[in-house]
Design an enzyme around this catalytic site. Structure first.
Site, PDB file in Angstrom:
ATOM      1  N   LYS A  79       0.843  -1.195   0.000  1.00  0.00           N
ATOM      2  CA  LYS A  79       0.000   0.000   0.000  1.00  0.00           C
ATOM      3  C   LYS A  79       0.881   1.248   0.000  1.00  0.00           C
ATOM      4  CE  LYS A  79      -3.909   1.902   2.678  1.00  0.00           C
ATOM      5  NZ  LYS A  79      -4.772   1.670   3.865  1.00  0.00           N
ATOM      6  N   SER A 154      -9.729   1.626   3.069  1.00  0.00           N
ATOM      7  CA  SER A 154      -8.871   2.398   2.215  1.00  0.00           C
ATOM      8  C   SER A 154      -7.826   1.572   1.442  1.00  0.00           C
ATOM      9  CB  SER A 154      -8.136   3.458   3.038  1.00  0.00           C
ATOM     10  OG  SER A 154      -7.243   2.857   3.941  1.00  0.00           O
ATOM     11  N   SER A 178      -9.732  -0.775   7.236  1.00  0.00           N
ATOM     12  CA  SER A 178      -9.173  -0.523   5.905  1.00  0.00           C
ATOM     13  C   SER A 178      -8.469  -1.707   5.256  1.00  0.00           C
ATOM     14  CB  SER A 178      -8.206   0.660   5.959  1.00  0.00           C
ATOM     15  OG  SER A 178      -8.922   1.867   5.956  1.00  0.00           O
TER      16      SER A 178
END
Lengths: 487, 95
Positions: A79, A154, A178
């Site tokens: 990420k 997210s 997330s």
């Protein structure tokens, strides 16, 4: 044999160790897959083809010399809020668009030491603020199962990349769900470890009392492999817990006989929960019973207040953490300034997107003079009650089962103008962050429209091995995790 | 409304954000809705409940006070929007 990009980490590691495939072949297959598919998904902000192939060559040499680990030569995604010294780390924000960190995050050091190949940096909601990956400053990510729908967020890029075979596994971060919510929406396994289990050194901070890094993978065994690689004490992170780390893969061996699964009445009573989600989760609980588990109703009486407490605590901490983006030491600077204050204001206003600005304002308000007691202090007290609820529940059960999200993935654009409705989609996940407990999402079904549904399993502090074992046993009895999106 | 656009402008100023009046007005209903929702917490009796700021009970995390290498000056300045003579350059502060 399946195409190489479709392999799990465990399968690929076996073939690599046996010399049947090379990491360069595997990495090329993944890069070709990204070339072919990611234009339609948008999972990656940065694809690092050259460095990935160089790492693959190094991995092949290590494997040939018998120095391979379980992750040597395995193409992974990270990420884009986890620092990588050779690749931009943007947090999907204009304010960090060109930022190349001077050091690696602890988890990236560990992946590199294990010989993993970093294929790229995954898209996300800006600074991890969001539940749909629509808040990225650069691109939206589409759900591989239905490209009109969001992948969740997210860590939506990480989840979509694993789901669409654009990597073999990925790292995400979870501040309020997330990792778990996008994992559920994309039909992959995602685990938020216990607060303090994984070092956050080099993780760009959002809400420091809640953030935790964790793996997303094609099955629970791969999740365990990744967790083995990234866990452990790190003196550079003062919240890191000095505690032995078990072998999470070796823990995948116990049947579910004698396991008590807590079913929180409050979570199955929530209005607004989709009927197909509820049915799939109930069927999953039935499957665990068939496997020998015993179900017990438990109560989390303060669960209905978790969203309220969270949306005070997280924006408050974010408003403080994001004060560092001032256009001085790194990142974007608006050069039209006449004085320092104007430079700060213009830089931050042009650099941050609307949701980040909304949360900074909300958090600054909650912490400002006269409001601290009513908001941050009150929320922190409610947090204590939520933690006590879990302590009491876990006195009587080993794991708690619940939905991950109240609905399957929603359509792109459905909630962008309604922040509160977007926040309410985190209702089942954010209690785990408030309490610091581990929780995972494992695929447990599909809606009639073909959208994935996840089962959430949470446990007491440091019970990741138990959660992974239960998820693994569930996978042995089901095939949801084996299904592939129609791409 | 729980918050006025003047309050939003004040808070934005504290947070070093530059909102125009129209942007502040458009945030009023959104922030109000969130604050009204958050007020749900007021239903909970928290008298005598200590606040939690850290979910895992850790004592102070100490480390040995030993010398080690820090980021080199050049590396620290690598991402600076403006630099000169080994320093970060900012707009003039004192007039």
């Amino acid at each position: 044999m399946r195409q190489l990009h479709g392999l799990t980490i465990s399968e690929a590691a076996r073939l690599l160790a046996a010399g049947e495939i090379s990491s360069q072949q595997l990495t090329r297959a993944v890069l070709e897959r990204i070339d072919a598919i990611d234009g339609r998904i948008g999972a990656y902000i940065t694809v690092a083809a050259d460095t990935a192939l160089a790492q693959a060559a190094t991995a092949d040499a290590a494997l040939a010399a018998g120095r391979g680990t379980a992750l040597t030569g395995i193409p992974l995604a990270v990420k884009d809020l986890i620092c990588t010294r050779d690749l931009p780390t943007t947090c999907a924000s204009k304010i960090l668009q060109d930022f190349v960190p001077p050091y690696d995050a602890a988890v990236v050091e560990k992946l590199r030491q294990a010989g993993a190949v970093l294929v790229g940096k995954a898209n996300m909601d800006e600074f991890a603020m969001g539940s749909s990956t629509e808040n990225s400053a650069f691109q939206i990510t589409r759900n591989p199962w239905n490209r009109n729908h969001v992948p969740g967020g997210s860590s939506g890029g990480s989840a979509a990349a694993v789901s669409a075979d654009l990597c073999l596994g990925a790292l995400g971060s979870d501040t309020g769900g997330s990792i778990r919510q996008p994992a559920a929406h994309c039909s992959v396994v995602g685990l938020k470890p216990t607060y303090g289990r994984v070092s956050r050194f080099g993780l760009v901070a959002f809400a420091s009392s809640l953030d935790q890094i964790g793996p997303l993978a094609k099955d629970s065994r791969d999740c365990a492999l990744l967790l083995n690689a990234i866990s452990g004490y790190d003196k550079r992170d003062s919240t890191s817990v000095p505690r032995d780390v078990p072998d999470f893969v070796a823990g995948l061996k116990n049947d579910l006989k004698g396991l008590t699964v807590g079913i929180p009445a409050e979570y199955f009573d929530t209005r607004g929960i989709d009927a197909e989600v509820l049915a799939a989760v109930r069927r999953a609980i039935g499957t665990m019973e068939t496997l020998g588990a015993r179900c017990l109703e438990v109560s989390l009486p303060h669960a209905p207040y978790a969203v309220a407490a969270y949306y005070v605590i997280a924006p408050s901490e974010a408003s403080s953490n994001l004060a560092r983006y001032d256009g001085v030491k790194y990142g974007f600077r608006d050069h039209r300034q006449t004085d320092l204050m104007e430079m700060y204001r213009r830089t931050r206003t042009a650099g941050f997107g609307p949701e980040v600005q909304r949360r900074i304002i909300l958090g600054t308000y909650a912490l400002s003079a006269g409001y601290y007691d009513a908001y941050y202090r009150k929320a922190s007290q409610v947090r204590t009650l939520i933690m006590r609820d879990f302590e009491k529940a876990f006195a009587n059960c080993d794991v708690i089962a619940s939905p991950v999200a109240p609905t399957p993935a929603f359509e792109i654009g459905a909630k962008v103008d309604d922040p509160l409705r977007m926040y309410l989609s985190d209702v089942f996940t954010l209690s785990a962050n408030l309490a610091g407990i581990p929780a995972l999402s494992v695929p447990c079904g599909f809606s009639s429209a073909g959208l994935p549904i996840g089962l959430q399993l949470s446990g007491p502090h440091f019970s990741e091995a138990r959660l992974l074992n239960v998820a693994w046993q569930f996978e042995q009895a089901t095939d949801f995790h084996l299904k592939k999106p129609p791409l | 409304m729980k918050i006025t656009s003047e309050e939003i402008l004040h808070v934005a100023d504290l947070a070093r954000l530059e909102l125009d009046a129209a942007a502040a007005r458009s945030l009023v209903p959104q922030i109000t809705e969130i604050l009204e929702y958050v007020d749900l917490m007021q239903q909970v009796d928290t008298s005598d409940v200590p606040p939690t700021t850290h979910a895992i009970s850790l004592k102070n995390a100490f480390r040995d006070d030993v010398c080690r290498t820090h980021l080199e000056n050049a590396a620290a300045l690598e991402n600076a929007p403006e630099k000169d003579a080994g320093c970060f350059v900012v707009p003039r502060i004192i007039g």
